[in-house]
Every structure is written in structure tokens, then in C-alpha cells.
Design an enzyme around this catalytic site. Structure first.
Site, PDB file in Angstrom:
ATOM      1  N   ARG A 189      -0.855 106.822  35.078  1.00  0.00           N
ATOM      2  CA  ARG A 189      -0.057 106.867  36.295  1.00  0.00           C
ATOM      3  C   ARG A 189      -0.208 105.604  37.129  1.00  0.00           C
ATOM      4  O   ARG A 189       0.778 104.986  37.537  1.00  0.00           O
ATOM      5  CB  ARG A 189      -0.492 108.071  37.164  1.00  0.00           C
ATOM      6  CG  ARG A 189      -0.133 109.401  36.587  1.00  0.00           C
ATOM      7  CD  ARG A 189      -0.849 110.494  37.314  1.00  0.00           C
ATOM      8  NE  ARG A 189      -2.289 110.303  37.226  1.00  0.00           N
ATOM      9  CZ  ARG A 189      -3.203 111.120  37.690  1.00  0.00           C
ATOM     10  NH1 ARG A 189      -2.845 112.207  38.322  1.00  0.00           N
ATOM     11  NH2 ARG A 189      -4.488 110.875  37.543  1.00  0.00           N
ATOM     12  N   SER A 218      -3.535 116.834  39.628  1.00  0.00           N
ATOM     13  CA  SER A 218      -3.893 118.248  39.717  1.00  0.00           C
ATOM     14  C   SER A 218      -4.729 118.509  40.972  1.00  0.00           C
ATOM     15  O   SER A 218      -4.550 119.528  41.653  1.00  0.00           O
ATOM     16  CB  SER A 218      -4.674 118.671  38.473  1.00  0.00           C
ATOM     17  OG  SER A 218      -3.842 118.573  37.343  1.00  0.00           O
ATOM     18  N   LYS A 255     -15.165 119.673  35.621  1.00  0.00           N
ATOM     19  CA  LYS A 255     -14.700 119.856  36.992  1.00  0.00           C
ATOM     20  C   LYS A 255     -14.746 121.346  37.353  1.00  0.00           C
ATOM     21  O   LYS A 255     -14.702 122.191  36.479  1.00  0.00           O
ATOM     22  CB  LYS A 255     -13.253 119.373  37.097  1.00  0.00           C
ATOM     23  CG  LYS A 255     -13.099 117.909  36.781  1.00  0.00           C
ATOM     24  CD  LYS A 255     -11.622 117.567  36.686  1.00  0.00           C
ATOM     25  CE  LYS A 255     -11.419 116.184  36.125  1.00  0.00           C
ATOM     26  NZ  LYS A 255     -10.053 115.956  35.710  1.00  0.00           N
ATOM     27  N   HIS A 281       2.686 116.227  33.860  1.00  0.00           N
ATOM     28  CA  HIS A 281       2.280 116.550  32.481  1.00  0.00           C
ATOM     29  C   HIS A 281       3.506 116.950  31.648  1.00  0.00           C
ATOM     30  O   HIS A 281       3.670 116.511  30.511  1.00  0.00           O
ATOM     31  CB  HIS A 281       1.308 117.746  32.456  1.00  0.00           C
ATOM     32  CG  HIS A 281      -0.029 117.494  33.102  1.00  0.00           C
ATOM     33  ND1 HIS A 281      -0.550 118.310  34.079  1.00  0.00           N
ATOM     34  CD2 HIS A 281      -0.950 116.529  32.885  1.00  0.00           C
ATOM     35  CE1 HIS A 281      -1.746 117.852  34.434  1.00  0.00           C
ATOM     36  NE2 HIS A 281      -2.011 116.768  33.733  1.00  0.00           N
TER      37      HIS A 281
HETATM   38  O1  PNS Z   1      -6.872 116.214  32.397  1.00  0.00           O
HETATM   39  P1  PNS Z   1      -8.106 115.388  32.327  1.00  0.00           P
HETATM   40  O2  PNS Z   1      -9.201 116.007  33.159  1.00  0.00           O
HETATM   41  O3  PNS Z   1      -7.862 113.971  32.691  1.00  0.00           O
HETATM   42  O4  PNS Z   1      -8.586 115.416  30.790  1.00  0.00           O
HETATM   43  C1  PNS Z   1      -9.811 114.872  30.392  1.00  0.00           C
HETATM   44  C2  PNS Z   1     -10.172 115.365  28.984  1.00  0.00           C
HETATM   45  C3  PNS Z   1     -10.201 116.870  28.946  1.00  0.00           C
HETATM   46  C4  PNS Z   1      -9.157 114.829  27.991  1.00  0.00           C
HETATM   47  C5  PNS Z   1     -11.589 114.776  28.658  1.00  0.00           C
HETATM   48  O5  PNS Z   1     -12.476 115.120  29.671  1.00  0.00           O
HETATM   49  C6  PNS Z   1     -12.095 115.273  27.303  1.00  0.00           C
HETATM   50  O6  PNS Z   1     -11.687 114.789  26.276  1.00  0.00           O
HETATM   51  N1  PNS Z   1     -12.987 116.282  27.342  1.00  0.00           N
HETATM   52  C7  PNS Z   1     -13.584 116.833  26.143  1.00  0.00           C
HETATM   53  C8  PNS Z   1     -15.050 116.423  26.025  1.00  0.00           C
HETATM   54  C9  PNS Z   1     -15.180 115.009  25.507  1.00  0.00           C
HETATM   55  O7  PNS Z   1     -14.789 114.699  24.416  1.00  0.00           O
HETATM   56  N2  PNS Z   1     -15.771 114.151  26.356  1.00  0.00           N
HETATM   57  C10 PNS Z   1     -16.011 112.767  26.021  1.00  0.00           C
HETATM   58  C11 PNS Z   1     -14.785 111.913  26.291  1.00  0.00           C
HETATM   59  S1  PNS Z   1     -15.122 110.243  25.856  1.00  0.00           S
END
Ligand code: PNS
Length: 162
Positions: free
Chosen positions: A91, A129, A42, A18
Site C-alpha cells: 500500500r 485492518s 496480533k 484485500h
Molecule cells: O495480514 P498480515 O498481518 O499482514 O499477514 C501477515 C502474515 C500472516 C502473512 C505473516 O505474519 C505470516 O506469514 N505469518 C505466519 C507465520 C510465519 O511464517 N512467520 C514468519 C514470517 S517471515
């Protein structure tokens, strides 16, 4: 006009992968807003405040990097910040399907929103992670993959949980 980008994620925990993306993005944009998602589905190890504190400490000397948190949909958060460019790291090919789905859904939810991707540096593309959490939980050495402060916090949580 200032060119800003939002880099959203769970950051549970923040990894060197990150950090690499954020630092490279700071060379391409005037401002990088790290959006820490509070409502990650999660099972989180570090609570959102702890994640924000860690990120703020790590990037305290770079004025172009802002640490923020958000709850709810990313597609709504971009309206609040008035920044409509989202950055995600890519990645492996496994990331692609999920990212494609997310980028397309986000654009359908908010047509102003565009997602751009930065390919992970080869030295970091194997880090995730969840892998880090496993390594620490099982007593391994994750110090090559995460900052010291993250390692300390994770050990406190994961080794206490057993
Ligand atoms: O680090 P991650 O877990 O890959 O990040 C994922 C994240 C937090 C960017 C995604 O889950 C997110 O945008 N969550 C907010 C809720 C949301 O908008 N969900 C719909 C996504 S289409």
C-alpha cells in the site's frame, strides 16, 4: 500447468483493499489460495474460523478463489499446498520495509518460495485492518471500507467489548 498463488494474511478483518487485490490476482492466476493465518501474534478480534467463514461467503461465486487456513510458518505451508508463489499487497512505503523483511526471511526459510507484490489500488491504499477496528470501536462509519458482513461481525464484537 495451473498457475497458482497463495495470498496469506491475518484478515482480521478482511477489507475492501484485500478484496481488490484478490480479484485482480484472480485475473492473473488460474487459482488464488487465500491462506488465513491462525497464529497471528496480533490481538485478534475475529477468530480464525469466523474469518474463514466470511471469506468463503464473499468469494463463493468465484471458482478460482480458494479459502484455506494455516498454522505455523508460511514457509512450511507452501510445501503442503505445493504452491511456492506468495502474493502480498503493497500500500505505502511504510509497508515496504516489513514486506522486504518477510519476503527475504521466507525465501531463506524455503528457497523455493518467491514473493511477488501487487500495488494497492489508490482507492484502497489508506485502508488497514487496524484502522477499521478503531473506526468501529469509536462509533464511526466504516461501511465504505469493508463488506457489510464484516461490518456486522465487527460491530457485534467491538461494540460488545466496549
Ligand atoms: O495480514 P498480515 O498481518 O499482514 O499477514 C501477515 C502474515 C500472516 C502473512 C505473516 O505474519 C505470516 O506469514 N505469518 C505466519 C507465520 C510465519 O511464517 N512467520 C514468519 C514470517 S517471515
Amino acid at each position: 500447468m495451473k498457475k497458482s498463488v497463495i495470498y496469506p494474511g491475518s484478515f482480521d478483518p478482511l477489507t475492501n483493499g484485500h478484496i481488490n487485490i484478490i480479484e485482480r490476482a484472480a485475473k492473473c492466476f488460474d487459482e488464488v489460495i487465500i491462506g488465513v493465518a491462525k497464529n497471528s501474534s496480533k490481538d485478534s478480534i475475529l477468530d480464525p474460523n469466523e474469518r474463514v467463514i466470511i471469506l468463503k461467503k464473499i468469494f463463493k461465486n468465484n471458482k478460482k478463489i480458494i479459502v484455506d487456513e494455516f498454522e505455523g510458518l508460511l514457509a512450511q505451508y507452501v510445501n503442503k499446498r505445493k504452491v511456492y508463489t506468495i502474493l502480498r499487497g503493497m500500500r505505502t512505503v511504510q509497508d515496504f520495509e516489513y514486506e522486504l523483511q518477510m519476503a527475504t526471511s521466507n525465501n531463506k526459510l524455503n528457497s523455493k518460495l518467491e514473493t511477488i507484490f501487487m500495488v494497492a489500488d489508490g482507492n484502497h491504499s489508506h485502508i488497514s485492518s487496524s484502522l477499521i477496528k478503531d473506526i468501529i470501536r469509536l462509533g464511526g462509519d466504516a461501511s465504505k471500507f469493508i463488506p457489510k458482513i464484516v461490518e456486522r461481525e465487527l460491530k457485534k464484537k467491538l461494540l460488545k467489548k466496549g
